[in-house]
Motif scaffolding. Structure first.
Motif, short mmCIF file in Angstrom:
data_model
loop_
_atom_site.label_atom_id
_atom_site.label_comp_id
_atom_site.label_asym_id
_atom_site.label_seq_id
_atom_site.Cartn_x
_atom_site.Cartn_y
_atom_site.Cartn_z
N TYR A 1 52.20 30.96 31.76
CA TYR A 1 51.28 32.10 31.71
C TYR A 1 49.70 31.80 31.88
O TYR A 1 48.98 32.56 32.64
CB TYR A 1 51.43 32.64 30.25
CG TYR A 1 52.65 33.36 29.82
CD1 TYR A 1 53.14 34.87 30.68
CD2 TYR A 1 53.89 32.76 29.41
CE1 TYR A 1 54.51 35.23 30.28
CE2 TYR A 1 54.74 33.50 29.00
CZ TYR A 1 55.29 34.53 29.51
OH TYR A 1 56.35 35.24 29.19
N LEU A 2 49.38 30.67 30.85
CA LEU A 2 47.95 30.38 31.15
C LEU A 2 47.47 29.98 32.54
O LEU A 2 46.36 30.39 32.79
CB LEU A 2 47.92 29.04 30.41
CG LEU A 2 47.90 29.29 28.62
CD1 LEU A 2 47.97 28.04 27.81
CD2 LEU A 2 46.48 30.23 28.30
N LEU A 3 48.39 29.29 33.26
CA LEU A 3 47.73 28.75 34.63
C LEU A 3 47.96 30.18 35.45
O LEU A 3 46.89 30.41 36.49
CB LEU A 3 48.96 27.77 35.25
CG LEU A 3 48.41 27.25 36.61
CD1 LEU A 3 47.08 26.77 36.66
CD2 LEU A 3 49.47 26.13 37.17
N TYR A 4 48.99 31.13 35.26
CA TYR A 4 49.11 32.08 36.12
C TYR A 4 47.82 33.30 36.07
O TYR A 4 47.22 33.62 37.13
CB TYR A 4 50.35 32.97 35.86
CG TYR A 4 50.60 34.14 36.84
CD1 TYR A 4 50.80 34.00 38.07
CD2 TYR A 4 50.59 35.56 36.08
CE1 TYR A 4 51.26 34.94 38.73
CE2 TYR A 4 51.03 36.40 37.08
CZ TYR A 4 51.38 36.29 38.26
OH TYR A 4 51.47 37.30 39.09
N ILE A 5 47.40 33.33 34.58
CA ILE A 5 46.28 34.33 34.65
C ILE A 5 44.86 33.68 35.10
O ILE A 5 43.85 34.39 35.29
CB ILE A 5 46.23 34.73 33.01
CG1 ILE A 5 45.67 33.69 32.09
CG2 ILE A 5 47.30 35.57 32.50
CD1 ILE A 5 45.33 34.05 30.76
N TYR B 1 41.59 33.52 24.45
CA TYR B 1 40.38 33.11 24.76
C TYR B 1 39.95 33.14 25.99
O TYR B 1 38.91 33.50 26.63
CB TYR B 1 40.06 31.63 24.04
CG TYR B 1 38.66 30.93 24.45
CD1 TYR B 1 37.97 31.28 23.56
CD2 TYR B 1 38.31 30.33 25.48
CE1 TYR B 1 36.33 30.72 23.45
CE2 TYR B 1 37.01 29.86 25.80
CZ TYR B 1 36.19 30.10 24.46
OH TYR B 1 34.88 29.50 24.75
N ARG B 2 40.89 32.75 26.86
CA ARG B 2 40.72 32.78 28.54
C ARG B 2 40.61 34.12 28.90
O ARG B 2 39.61 34.57 29.67
CB ARG B 2 41.97 32.14 29.26
CG ARG B 2 41.80 30.66 28.72
CD ARG B 2 42.92 29.84 29.76
NE ARG B 2 43.00 28.40 29.17
CZ ARG B 2 43.76 27.45 29.63
NH1 ARG B 2 44.41 27.78 31.13
NH2 ARG B 2 43.90 26.45 29.18
N LEU B 3 41.42 34.98 28.47
CA LEU B 3 41.30 36.48 28.92
C LEU B 3 39.78 37.14 28.49
O LEU B 3 39.14 37.76 28.98
CB LEU B 3 42.25 37.37 28.20
CG LEU B 3 42.23 38.82 28.77
CD1 LEU B 3 42.32 39.10 30.28
CD2 LEU B 3 43.73 39.59 28.11
N ALA B 4 39.47 36.68 27.07
CA ALA B 4 38.01 37.17 26.79
C ALA B 4 37.17 36.73 27.75
O ALA B 4 36.08 37.46 27.97
CB ALA B 4 37.86 36.74 25.33
N GLU C 1 40.70 43.29 40.41
CA GLU C 1 41.60 43.59 41.08
C GLU C 1 43.17 43.19 40.49
O GLU C 1 44.02 43.87 40.57
CB GLU C 1 41.82 42.94 42.45
CG GLU C 1 42.93 43.47 43.61
CD GLU C 1 42.62 42.74 44.71
OE1 GLU C 1 43.78 42.13 45.24
OE2 GLU C 1 41.79 43.07 45.52
N ASN C 2 43.35 41.90 39.66
CA ASN C 2 44.60 41.56 39.28
C ASN C 2 44.49 41.89 37.79
O ASN C 2 45.33 41.47 37.00
CB ASN C 2 44.36 40.00 39.43
CG ASN C 2 44.58 39.75 40.89
OD1 ASN C 2 45.43 40.30 41.54
ND2 ASN C 2 43.94 38.74 41.30
N ARG C 3 43.55 42.66 36.95
CA ARG C 3 43.34 42.76 35.70
C ARG C 3 44.77 43.32 35.07
O ARG C 3 45.14 42.99 34.07
CB ARG C 3 42.05 43.88 35.36
CG ARG C 3 41.91 43.80 33.73
CD ARG C 3 40.71 44.66 33.57
NE ARG C 3 41.00 46.19 33.54
CZ ARG C 3 40.33 47.04 33.42
NH1 ARG C 3 39.21 46.84 32.89
NH2 ARG C 3 40.66 48.48 33.55
N GLU C 4 45.23 44.38 35.58
CA GLU C 4 46.43 45.21 34.92
C GLU C 4 47.58 43.89 35.12
O GLU C 4 48.21 43.96 33.79
CB GLU C 4 46.82 46.05 35.89
CG GLU C 4 48.20 46.92 35.32
CD GLU C 4 48.28 48.17 36.20
OE1 GLU C 4 49.64 48.82 35.98
OE2 GLU C 4 47.47 48.68 36.83
#
Length: 231
Positions: A111-115, A157-160, A125-128
């Motif tokens: 998940y971490l690497l994917y986001i 933290y990464r998404l923030a 473009e990829n937010r959803e």
């Protein structure tokens, strides 16, 4: 049994190669391992012994039990994603990471690497898709069943940070606060205080960027006081 021994050798070789930045050797080891797995499947030699052995050798903490290891190869896909990332094949990276997530919904590393890949390619473009991945990780991750150095703190933290860098400071604050709430008591008071301060700094910066200067300064001062106590 002989094939299993050979498989062990190539797994260990691949891990050593990756850890020492020998990426061509890592790739060759993966191809050899892949060939062995395919031959084992063809000979119907994979169910009780070989797959769990490969899984545990790849990463001892990845699989909570032999039962779960016996029905997936999520970390194998994750390793291939790393290989493709080194070679710059982003579409293949994403494909292998999605396979890894499908096989191991409880593991955070894919998940971490994917986001990260999606966010650095085109965040809005990829937010959803990023938000959906985070939500799935929230639902499936169980620290009692899966041992890893990462927690949901890393994910939030990464998404923030992606939201902050793209100017959406309100959502950035929201996810920095989720990251802070996810910290354990020990991390907040004893161990991991640097991580706590880093998350607090993200909250303060998000508040400041929204014009909430007094709230931001209070958190800045809290961080400074906390550092002074440790010195």
């Amino acid at each position: 049994l002989e094939r299993e021994k050979i498989g062990r050798i190539f797994v260990v070789l691949g891990i050593v190669a990756w850890n020492n930045n020998k990426y061509k050797l890592f790739e060759e080891a993966l191809f050899k391992l892949d060939d062995i797995l395919m031959k084992s499947r063809k000979d119907q030699d994979t169910s009780p012994i070989f797959i769990p052995t490969v899984a545990f050798l790849l990463h001892p903490n990845l699989y909570p039990s032999f039962k779960k290891a016996n029905r997936d190869l999520g970390f194998f896909y994750y390793l291939y994603a790393l290989k493709e990332l080194y070679e710059g094949n982003l579409e293949e990276v994403k494909k292998n990471l999605l396979n890894a997530i499908m096989e191991n919904e409880y593991a955070l590393e894919p998940y971490l690497l994917y986001i990260n890949i999606l966010g650095n390619t085109n965040f809005y473009e990829n937010r959803e898709e990023i938000e959906m991945s985070v939500k799935l990780a929230e639902e499936k991750f169980d620290p009692d069943e899966y041992s890893t150095q990462y927690t949901l703190v890393s994910l939030y933290y990464r998404l923030a940070t992606f939201y902050f860098l793209n100017g959406d400071y309100k959502r950035a604050e929201r996810y920095y606060r989720k990251a802070f709430d996810e910290l354990s008591i020990l991390q907040k008071i004893f161990f991991g205080k640097q991580l706590k301060r880093l998350v607090q700094l993200g909250i303060a910066n998000s508040l400041y960027a929204q014009g909430k200067v007094s709230e931001a300064h209070k958190i800045y001062n809290d961080i400074i006081e906390d550092i002074d106590k440790d010195n």
